[in-house]
Every structure is written in structure tokens, then in C-alpha cells.
Design a protein around this motif. Structure first.
Motif, PDB file in Angstrom:
ATOM      1  N   ARG A   8       0.872  -1.173   0.000  1.00 18.31           N
ATOM      2  CA  ARG A   8       0.000   0.000   0.000  1.00 18.31           C
ATOM      3  C   ARG A   8       0.910   1.225   0.000  1.00 18.31           C
ATOM      4  N   VAL A   9       0.700   2.095  -0.955  1.00 18.05           N
ATOM      5  CA  VAL A   9       1.637   3.185  -1.218  1.00 18.05           C
ATOM      6  C   VAL A   9       0.926   4.524  -1.119  1.00 18.05           C
ATOM      7  N   VAL A  11       1.337   8.393  -2.437  1.00 19.62           N
ATOM      8  CA  VAL A  11       2.037   9.304  -3.339  1.00 19.62           C
ATOM      9  C   VAL A  11       1.431  10.693  -3.175  1.00 19.62           C
ATOM     10  N   ALA A  23       2.323   6.601  -9.517  1.00 19.97           N
ATOM     11  CA  ALA A  23       1.207   5.739  -9.142  1.00 19.97           C
ATOM     12  C   ALA A  23       1.013   4.615 -10.146  1.00 19.97           C
ATOM     13  N   LEU A  26       3.884   1.994  -9.917  1.00 21.37           N
ATOM     14  CA  LEU A  26       3.800   1.179  -8.699  1.00 21.37           C
ATOM     15  C   LEU A  26       2.683   0.140  -8.817  1.00 21.37           C
ATOM     16  N   ALA A  31       1.722  -3.154  -6.691  1.00 18.64           N
ATOM     17  CA  ALA A  31       1.145  -2.531  -5.499  1.00 18.64           C
ATOM     18  C   ALA A  31      -0.348  -2.821  -5.428  1.00 18.64           C
ATOM     19  N   VAL A  34      -2.761   2.419  -4.167  1.00 15.99           N
ATOM     20  CA  VAL A  34      -1.961   3.638  -4.144  1.00 15.99           C
ATOM     21  C   VAL A  34      -2.879   4.793  -3.730  1.00 15.99           C
TER      22      VAL A  34
END
Length: 230
Positions: A8-9, A11, A23, A26, A31, A34
Motif C-alpha cells: 500500500r503506497v 504518493v 502511481a 507502482l 502494489a 496507491v
């Protein structure tokens, strides 16, 4: 190295320009989610992209975000701003606000999410600098990027204790709204984002995204006159 698959990212500034490219890259790398922030977020059609409001210069806004997403594995500090004219052509208050956004904004977000990353096993922080971290002649914006580079280097030292990878990203002109009107060669944001993904997977600490950036990094060992932007 940092695992991206299933991550879980977050940005910041993730709904336009380079942030949107981060995004997308990733998600392509696996991922799961995002979180993309903006001052005024727009709806997203991809359910894996979750838009959230954030003003990086506002302590309360950053705190609210940390409460909303307590499961982040990777933080990408991409949000930033610029102002025209040189250092002598702007009020000190305008320069101070730019530093607040570009430098202290990244610090606020990192402070808020460092405990989250620690709980998740370390994760990563990515800070987006510029070739202007080293090249002079671009006024307050360049000063802010030089300060952010220094901040990143100090954060790398402090966050190493909890196993957090810290990546500093340096790049020249890149095809985003900020420089769209300039008639100069530009990087493809997708290429820059791909290099950042590779750095995360390999455990690298720095991305030098293009030849002009590598030139100025090498020039640091020479006379300061060699660091001026033509």
C-alpha cells in the motif's frame, strides 16, 4: 530492497504529472493500493487508486491523512510548488512558504508515517529532488531542492534504525505541467517512475534519472562555478 507486490503506497501530489506516473508504475509493479493526494482531489476510475485530500504545509491535514491510512508500506514525497523570479525578486515570506511546502512538507509527511512504516517492517520513503539540488541559478525553487536533498540524507540516517529504505530522486526537466511551456528536451515521467521502482526493488539510495543530472552530480567535486545553470 523494498517489496512492492501487495504494498500500500502513498504518493503525495499523485493525481497529476510525475506523481501520476509514480502511481501507475507502482500499480504495474504489483502494489495493491496507491493513495494519491491533492489539495482538491478528483475521483479516480481505477479502484486501486484512492484519492485523498492533503495540504503538506498544514500540520492538521497531514495528521488527518495519517489517521485515514494507517497501513502504508511506501511513502513517495512528490508534492511540491514553485515561484517565479530569483531570490531577490520575491518577498521573504513567499520564499519561506515555498520552503515550507517543498522541504518541511516532506518532513511532516515522513514524521507522520515513520511509525506506520516501522510497524509494517520498515518499508520505504522516496523524496523527489531535482538536478537543482546541485545546480544554482533557479532562485528559491533550487534552494528548496538543495535543502530537501540534505533533509533526505539526514532522514536516511535516522530511518535506517527501523529498516526504512530512503531513496532520493534527482531529475532534470521532465514533461509535466510545471515545465510544459519550456521549449527544452524533457524526460518522460514514465521513465523516471520506472527508475524509481527499480531502485526500490534493488535497495538503492539514489536515482539519477538523466544525463544532465549525472553531469551535475559529478561536478560537485569541482569548482562551484561549474554548478551554475546555463
Amino acid at each position: 530492497m523494498t517489496e512492492i507486490k501487495g504494498a500500500r503506497v502513498l504518493v503525495t501530489g499523485g493525481q497529476r504529472g510525475l506523481g501520476r506516473a509514480f502511481a501507475a508504475a507502482l500499480l504495474e509493479a504489483g502494489a495493491e493500493t496507491v493513495y494519491v493526494t491533492a489539495r482538491r482531489p478528483e475521483p479516480e476510475t481505477d479502484p486501486r487508486l484512492v484519492p485523498l485530500a492533503l495540504e503538506v504545509s498544514d500540520d492538521a491535514s497531514v495528521a488527518r491523512l495519517a489517521e485515514q491510512v494507517p497501513d502504508v508500506d511506501i511513502v513517495v514525497n512528490n508534492a511540491g510548488a514553485t515561484i517565479p523570479n530569483g531570490l531577490l525578486g520575491n518577498d521573504v515570506a513567499e520564499v519561506a512558504h515555498l520552503l515550507d511546502v517543498n522541504v518541511l512538507g516532506a518532513l511532516r509527511v515522513t514524521q507522520a508515517f515513520a511509525p506506520v512504516l516501522a510497524r509494517k517492517g520498515g518499508g520505504a520513503v522516496v523524496n523527489v529532488h531535482s538536478v537543482l539540488s546541485w545546480a544554482s541559478g533557479t532562485g528559491a525553487y533550487g534552494v528548496s531542492k538543495a535543502a530537501l536533498w540534505s533533509l533526505t540524507n539526514s532522514l536516511r540516517h535516522e530511518l535506517a534504525k527501523q529498516g526504512t529504505q530512503v531513496v532520493g530522486v534527482h531529475l532534470g526537466y521532465t514533461d509535466t505541467d510545471m515545465v510544459r511551456a519550456l521549449d527544452v528536451p524533457k524526460n518522460d515521467p514514465r521513465d523516471v517512475a520506472a527508475q524509481v521502482v527499480e531502485a526500490l526493488l534493488k535497495g538503492d539510495s539514489e536515482v539519477l534519472a538523466d544525463e544532465v543530472t549525472r553531469h551535475f552530480k559529478a561536478a560537485l567535486s569541482g569548482p562551484v562555478e561549474g554548478l551554475a545553470v546555463a
